[in-house]
Scaffold this active site. Structure first.
Site: not given
Length: 348
Positions: A150-153
């Protein structure tokens, strides 16, 4: 001879970014692009900036449309790729940009996503080093099924993992607040993403530990060696189309000095092609990484609070999704990791 490529879900933002990057990749030839509601339309009717695909049209997203390719990138909403990819040949390299194959815990999937659990694939974050010293880069070599983070991850993991693995910070009191661009919510029409709602405003969402990326962040930091990983994660929607600026903090481990802590990040990222630790006193802006497969990391120690502070900037569509997919595919196929990717952003 170039690898034949299909992109499923190519009409969305992530799919469009994949097409943009693949157009400049010397070893990949995009032969098929699929969509749902946009099936039958020309690519440039949906992505007018992708002139290299002016003669191509979207076809319906089915296993039959994908199966005859060497590399299949899947950019579908969560819950939709698992059933699709189950019918694909084991010979093909399949790279899933969605969430369906990221989590190793079926319980976490049920709690944060729901629906059928399709199992975890090789994780597509090459820069993540496990507690035993094995890097995801090594595990990606020869992989045939890859789950893109995931991008935030990605932003939070890159900001904190070096300190976790080195023991410089404690894993049980982590805080991350992210400024996130609107493209992270996808292309579907949503009232809170209308220009009249988002312009001139910032708003937190998924507050209180309910964001779907929370278990994936915990998973990564546990892999890096964190014990009793606990993180308070709050994303904030801001009026920019793409980008993430993640402020992540952690308590310094007892007896660790500021210089010793910084050395952990310096060691982790010294040789990384796409992650740059900035000089003392320098901190990134999201605009510096637009269009680049780059993560810029700023580092400081708040002496009064006894906490490390990292500021990590990525483009959520590039290093946060499509760039990571291409980078991981390169590694899986034995190609140069940087092929088809750039560290240079677009400015102003």
């Amino acid at each position: 001879m170039a690898f034949s490529v299909a992109v499923a879900g190519a009409s969305g933002y992530a799919g469009g970014e994949l097409l943009r990057l693949l157009a400049g990749h010397p070893e990949f030839e995009v032969r098929t692009v699929t969509a749902f509601s946009n099936a039958g339309e020309r690519v440039t009717a949906v992505h007018p900036h992708l002139l290299d695909y002016a003669d191509m049209s979207f076809v319906e997203t089915t296993p039959d449309a994908l199966v005859a390719h060497d590399v299949i990138f899947v950019a579908l909403p969560h819950g939709q790729s698992g059933a699709l990819t189950a019918g694909l040949s084991e010979r093909a390299l399949v790279v899933d940009c969605g969430a369906d194959h990221r989590l190793t815990s079926a319980g976490d999937w049920e709690r944060f996503y729901g629906g059928d659990y399709h199992g975890a694939w090789t994780y597509g974050l090459p820069e993540l080093v496990r507690a035993d010293g094995v890097s995801q880069r090594e595990l990606l070599d020869g992989a045939r099924r890859i789950a893109v983070p995931g991008c935030n991850v990605t932003a939070v993991t890159l900001g904190l993992a070096p300190g976790i693995r080195s023991g410089a910070i404690m894993a049980d009191d982590l805080v991350a607040v992210l400024a996130v661009g609107t493209s992270g919510a996808g292309r579907a029409l949503k009232p809170h993403l209308l220009a009249s709602e988002i312009m001139g405003s910032a708003s937190a969402y998924a507050v209180g530990g309910v964001h779907r990326h929370v278990p994936e962040i915990r998973q990564n930091l546990a892999v890096a060696g964190g014990r009793n990983v606990s993180i308070s994660f709050t994303p904030v929607l801001v009026p920019m189309s793409r980008g993430i600026l993640a402020t992540s903090t952690a308590r310094l481990a007892p007896g660790i000095s500021a210089d010793e802590a910084r050395a952990a990040w310096e060691s982790a990222y010294r040789e990384e092609p796409f992650v740059r630790l900035l000089e003392h006193g320098q901190f990134p802006s999201s605009s510096s990484v637009v269009g680049a497969n780059t993560a810029l990391v700023g580092f400081a120690v708040d002496e009064a609070a006894g906490r490390v502070v990292t500021i990590t900037a990525i483009d959520n569509l590039t290093k946060g999704t499509a760039g990571a997919a291409v980078q991981s595919a390169n590694l899986a196929l034995g190609l140069p990791e940087e092929l088809g990717l750039t560290v240079n952003g677009v400015a102003p």
